[in-house]
Design a protein around this motif. Structure first.
Motif, mmCIF file in Angstrom:
data_model
loop_
_atom_site.group_PDB
_atom_site.id
_atom_site.type_symbol
_atom_site.label_atom_id
_atom_site.label_comp_id
_atom_site.label_asym_id
_atom_site.label_seq_id
_atom_site.Cartn_x
_atom_site.Cartn_y
_atom_site.Cartn_z
ATOM 1 N N PRO A 86 0.738 -1.116 -0.062
ATOM 2 C CA PRO A 86 0.061 0.041 -0.026
ATOM 3 C C PRO A 86 0.937 1.058 0.072
ATOM 4 C CG PRO A 86 -0.830 -1.566 1.368
ATOM 5 C CD PRO A 86 0.339 -2.113 1.115
ATOM 6 N N LEU A 87 2.055 1.272 0.601
ATOM 7 C CA LEU A 87 2.578 2.626 0.792
ATOM 8 C C LEU A 87 3.464 2.769 -0.178
ATOM 9 C CD1 LEU A 87 4.388 2.317 4.310
ATOM 10 C CD2 LEU A 87 2.684 3.776 3.642
ATOM 11 N N SER A 88 3.666 1.850 -1.579
ATOM 12 C CA SER A 88 4.572 2.100 -2.636
ATOM 13 C C SER A 88 3.413 2.778 -3.576
ATOM 14 C CB SER A 88 4.798 0.866 -3.085
ATOM 15 O OG SER A 88 3.680 -0.060 -3.668
ATOM 16 N N ARG A 89 1.975 2.775 -3.489
ATOM 17 C CA ARG A 89 1.247 3.375 -4.359
ATOM 18 C C ARG A 89 1.182 4.812 -4.262
ATOM 19 N NH1 ARG A 89 -3.934 -1.019 -3.772
ATOM 20 N NH2 ARG A 89 -2.390 -2.978 -4.012
ATOM 21 N N PHE A 90 1.829 5.419 -3.193
ATOM 22 C CA PHE A 90 1.509 6.855 -3.191
ATOM 23 C C PHE A 90 2.628 7.782 -4.143
ATOM 24 C CE2 PHE A 90 0.172 5.711 1.193
ATOM 25 C CZ PHE A 90 -0.830 6.608 1.156
ATOM 26 N N GLY A 91 3.416 7.170 -4.555
ATOM 27 C CA GLY A 91 4.095 7.637 -5.783
ATOM 28 C C GLY A 91 5.513 6.938 -6.080
ATOM 29 N N SER A 92 5.962 7.020 -7.201
ATOM 30 C CA SER A 92 7.336 6.239 -7.372
ATOM 31 C C SER A 92 8.310 7.377 -8.147
ATOM 32 C CB SER A 92 7.184 5.270 -8.579
ATOM 33 O OG SER A 92 6.429 5.682 -9.756
ATOM 34 N N LEU A 93 9.681 7.011 -8.068
ATOM 35 C CA LEU A 93 10.594 8.071 -8.634
ATOM 36 C C LEU A 93 10.989 7.413 -9.906
ATOM 37 C CD1 LEU A 93 12.710 10.001 -7.602
ATOM 38 C CD2 LEU A 93 14.286 8.367 -7.065
ATOM 39 N N SER A 94 10.198 8.321 -10.926
ATOM 40 C CA SER A 94 10.335 8.112 -12.202
ATOM 41 C C SER A 94 11.190 9.588 -12.816
ATOM 42 C CB SER A 94 9.147 7.781 -12.994
ATOM 43 O OG SER A 94 8.308 8.832 -12.866
ATOM 44 N N PRO A 95 11.612 9.509 -13.801
ATOM 45 C CA PRO A 95 12.014 10.729 -14.496
ATOM 46 C C PRO A 95 10.795 11.575 -14.590
ATOM 47 C CG PRO A 95 13.125 9.009 -15.759
ATOM 48 C CD PRO A 95 12.013 8.282 -14.951
ATOM 49 N N ALA A 96 9.687 11.217 -15.094
ATOM 50 C CA ALA A 96 8.764 12.191 -15.237
ATOM 51 C C ALA A 96 8.313 12.727 -13.969
ATOM 52 C CB ALA A 96 7.288 11.463 -15.745
ATOM 53 N N PHE A 97 8.131 12.092 -12.679
ATOM 54 C CA PHE A 97 8.107 12.430 -11.660
ATOM 55 C C PHE A 97 8.898 13.601 -11.083
ATOM 56 C CE2 PHE A 97 8.544 12.591 -6.862
ATOM 57 C CZ PHE A 97 7.428 12.932 -6.336
ATOM 58 N N VAL A 98 10.428 13.303 -11.350
ATOM 59 C CA VAL A 98 11.225 14.611 -11.105
ATOM 60 C C VAL A 98 10.894 15.540 -11.785
ATOM 61 C CG1 VAL A 98 13.798 14.727 -10.782
ATOM 62 C CG2 VAL A 98 12.918 12.515 -10.425
ATOM 63 N N LEU A 99 10.899 15.607 -13.037
ATOM 64 C CA LEU A 99 10.792 16.666 -14.042
ATOM 65 C C LEU A 99 9.292 17.469 -13.634
ATOM 66 C CD1 LEU A 99 11.733 15.157 -17.505
ATOM 67 C CD2 LEU A 99 13.102 16.670 -15.838
ATOM 68 N N GLN A 100 8.393 16.610 -13.265
ATOM 69 C CA GLN A 100 6.928 17.424 -13.145
ATOM 70 C C GLN A 100 6.707 17.967 -11.675
ATOM 71 O OE1 GLN A 100 4.234 14.434 -14.116
ATOM 72 N NE2 GLN A 100 5.034 14.028 -16.294
ATOM 73 N N VAL A 101 7.379 17.467 -10.840
ATOM 74 C CA VAL A 101 7.096 17.911 -9.377
ATOM 75 C C VAL A 101 8.461 18.396 -8.842
ATOM 76 C CG1 VAL A 101 6.396 17.271 -7.065
ATOM 77 C CG2 VAL A 101 5.315 16.065 -9.177
ATOM 78 N N LEU A 102 9.419 17.762 -8.944
ATOM 79 C CA LEU A 102 10.708 18.030 -8.094
ATOM 80 C C LEU A 102 11.623 19.366 -8.826
ATOM 81 C CD1 LEU A 102 11.952 14.596 -6.934
ATOM 82 C CD2 LEU A 102 10.428 16.201 -5.744
ATOM 83 N N LEU A 103 11.424 19.228 -10.024
ATOM 84 C CA LEU A 103 12.317 20.244 -10.823
ATOM 85 C C LEU A 103 11.448 21.531 -10.567
ATOM 86 C CD1 LEU A 103 14.797 20.673 -12.237
ATOM 87 C CD2 LEU A 103 13.865 20.152 -14.421
ATOM 88 N N PRO A 104 10.298 21.710 -10.731
ATOM 89 C CA PRO A 104 9.557 23.129 -10.425
ATOM 90 C C PRO A 104 9.886 23.487 -8.822
ATOM 91 C CG PRO A 104 8.041 21.767 -11.596
ATOM 92 C CD PRO A 104 9.508 20.824 -10.934
ATOM 93 N N LEU A 105 10.112 22.601 -7.858
ATOM 94 C CA LEU A 105 10.391 22.970 -6.688
ATOM 95 C C LEU A 105 11.960 23.346 -6.435
ATOM 96 C CD1 LEU A 105 10.012 23.165 -3.449
ATOM 97 C CD2 LEU A 105 10.450 20.750 -3.465
ATOM 98 N N LEU A 106 12.792 22.815 -7.391
ATOM 99 C CA LEU A 106 14.320 23.355 -7.320
ATOM 100 C C LEU A 106 14.317 24.671 -7.976
ATOM 101 C CD1 LEU A 106 17.178 22.739 -7.153
ATOM 102 C CD2 LEU A 106 17.008 21.836 -9.598
ATOM 103 N N ILE A 107 13.397 25.104 -9.026
ATOM 104 C CA ILE A 107 13.438 26.311 -9.555
ATOM 105 C C ILE A 107 13.063 27.179 -8.643
ATOM 106 C CG2 ILE A 107 12.145 27.461 -11.494
ATOM 107 C CD1 ILE A 107 12.114 25.096 -13.141
ATOM 108 N N ILE A 108 12.122 27.093 -7.928
ATOM 109 C CA ILE A 108 11.508 27.897 -6.991
ATOM 110 C C ILE A 108 12.693 28.184 -5.918
ATOM 111 C CG2 ILE A 108 9.980 28.110 -4.798
ATOM 112 C CD1 ILE A 108 7.819 26.524 -6.673
ATOM 113 N N LEU A 109 13.259 27.244 -5.561
ATOM 114 C CA LEU A 109 14.225 27.358 -4.224
ATOM 115 C C LEU A 109 15.636 28.135 -4.855
ATOM 116 C CD1 LEU A 109 14.202 23.728 -2.695
ATOM 117 C CD2 LEU A 109 13.213 25.963 -1.901
ATOM 118 N N ILE A 110 15.759 28.059 -6.198
ATOM 119 C CA ILE A 110 16.848 28.839 -6.722
ATOM 120 C C ILE A 110 16.617 30.104 -7.010
ATOM 121 C CG2 ILE A 110 18.656 28.957 -8.813
ATOM 122 C CD1 ILE A 110 18.617 25.908 -8.682
#
Length: 466
Positions: free
Chosen positions: A119-143
């Motif tokens: 069940p816990l693995s269904r909350f999300g997976s580390l894929s390139p798309a996830f990094v680009l769609q979710v984490l990279l905008p966060l990085l842009i904000i922090l910079i």
């Protein structure tokens, strides 16, 4: 002046330690996601080849039996994938990837890997798309959040403007710097796309180009909104809080809310309920009446009073009539379900006007062939193959069954008459009408943020005049 401003901002950014370690974390996550996605894609592709070959051998070596027994023996077919699925696995884990083709029934896809996950693995997976769609905008904000806001706090912004710096060039130099930094993280993706073009027999040029272009626009949007709010808000702290709120709402909250609204407006029953409905609508008294009517029409056509006097095996003809009767019901019910699912998809895409995340997510899955439309294309092709199988087997029973003494059996010669199932996705231009809303949404956001940027530049000019 624009070039010198850009160079100055680049040097300032390099001196900031936070940029280096934030970028290092992002690069590490992206590389890890790319390697994991590539390995997963390779494993899946190998499994597809192995299962397809073993199933074909199993079908050909099933031994002698009646054609209708072979129809129930059936065969499994596996959904193919594209190289871009290594970057965005989309809905693959939830849609199933194997179909059983057999007589009398149109099955749903099997083996949804999400059902086997913890069940816990269904909350999300580390894929390139996830990094680009979710984490990279966060990085842009922090910079990027302090680019203009901190200069305003420190008083250097007025000095720059008073010294003759153009507000427009200053704004776009900072935005260009932020966009350039974010594009550096697309290099591994671009290299992978280039490699996939040369390593595959069927290149996916349009898919790869649109995949990369969608993310370039997405990163540009986040660069624009970050620079704009850093320009408009009085302090860096307020800019950071505002940008983080926008990020959380657009990438975490809004997509889930949009999907819940889509499924509420266009509810869809479970797969088990749908399969039960198929059986209940096929095996009815109306079907028995239709078969009896077909029998009487056949006897009248050949001028005989009993099926034993027909110049062919009536059982094979009746089986094919039963298949065609059921196919009409399958087409009607599957069409109704498809319309519901399409309505859900279009409703979800409409929410792209509220958040660019949904627009880029939809286009990313579409170009990777891991969304609902491509799943439906595979299932439709598999269903046409199933009907071809039944037609060949039933017609063989019809044409040869009456010549046999006792039970009629066929062998490998008949099994070879059914071609091996081989499927390739149509060109992406075939699917474009499904994603018009997402394309419009990206364009809409680009126009809105460019106008907002012009407003921010106008405010900078007013600040210069104070």
């Amino acid at each position: 002046m624009l070039q010198s401003t850009f160079k100055k901002e680049w040097l300032d950014t390099k001196r900031q330690g936070q940029v280096l370690w934030l970028s290092g974390i992002a690069v590490l996550l992206l590389l890890l996601a790319c390697v994991t996605g590539f390995k997963s894609h390779q494993g899946y592709q190998q499994a597809v080849n192995e299962v397809s070959q073993s199933e074909q051998l199993r079908w050909l070596n099933q031994g002698e039996k009646g054609p209708h027994s072979a129809a129930h023996y059936g065969i499994y077919v596996v959904k193919p994938t594209t190289p871009l699925a290594a970057l965005d696995d989309g809905l693959q884990a939830y849609q199933g990837n194997v179909l059983r083709l057999e007589a009398h029934i149109r099955n749903d896809s099997l083996f949804r890997s999400a059902q086997d996950n913890l069940p816990l693995s269904r909350f999300g997976s580390l894929s390139p798309a996830f990094v680009l769609q979710v984490l990279l905008p966060l990085l842009i904000i922090l910079i990027g959040y302090p680019l203009l806001a901190r200069e305003r706090e420190q008083g250097t912004l007025k000095q720059l403007l008073a010294a003759g710096a153009s507000p427009a060039k200053l704004f776009f130099a900072k935005c260009a710097l932020l966009f350039t930094l974010s594009c550096l993280f697309l290099l591994p993706v671009a290299l992978f796309l280039l490699y996939s073009q040369t390593a595959n027999e069927a290149p996916y040029t349009l898919r790869s180009a649109l995949f990369l272009l969608s993310y370039l626009i997405y990163l540009l949007l986040w660069s624009l909104i970050t620079t704009t709010l850093s320009s408009l808000l009085p302090t860096a702290r307020r800019a950071l809080i505002t940008l983080l709120t926008i990020w959380a709402f657009t990438t975490l909250l809004m997509p889930k809310l949009a999907m819940n609204i889509a499924t509420t407006l266009h509810p869809q029953g479970s797969g088990q309920t749908f399969q039960a409905k198929l059986e209940s609508e096929v095996y009815t008294d109306a079907r028995l009446d239709a078969i009896e009517k077909f029998k009487q029409q056949t006897l009248a056509q050949y001028g005989v009073s009993q099926v034993a006097d027909l110049p062919f095996d009536y059982a094979g003809a009746q089986l094919q009539f039963g298949e065609q009767y059921a196919d009409k019901i399958f087409d009607r019910l599957f069409k109704a379900r498809l319309e519901q699912l399409e309505a859900q998809s279009q409703s979800y895409q409409l929410a792209g006007l509220l958040t660019p995340f949904i627009a880029v997510q939809t286009l990313s899955m579409a170009t990777a062939a891991t969304d609902f439309s491509h799943q439906q294309s595979f299932e439709n092709a598999a269903e046409q193959h199933r009907r071809l199988m039944q037609e060949v087997l039933n017609f063989n029973q019809r044409d040869h069954g009456h010549k046999a003494e006792g039970h009629y059996s066929a062998g490998k010669e008949l099994w070879q008459q059914i071609p091996k199932f081989s499927y390739q996705y149509p060109r992406f231009a075939h699917y474009l009408p499904h994603y018009v809303i997402s394309l419009i949404s990206l364009g809409f956001w680009l126009i809105v943020l460019v106008l907002l940027s012009l407003f921010a530049i106008k405010k900078l000019r007013l600040e210069e005049q104070r």
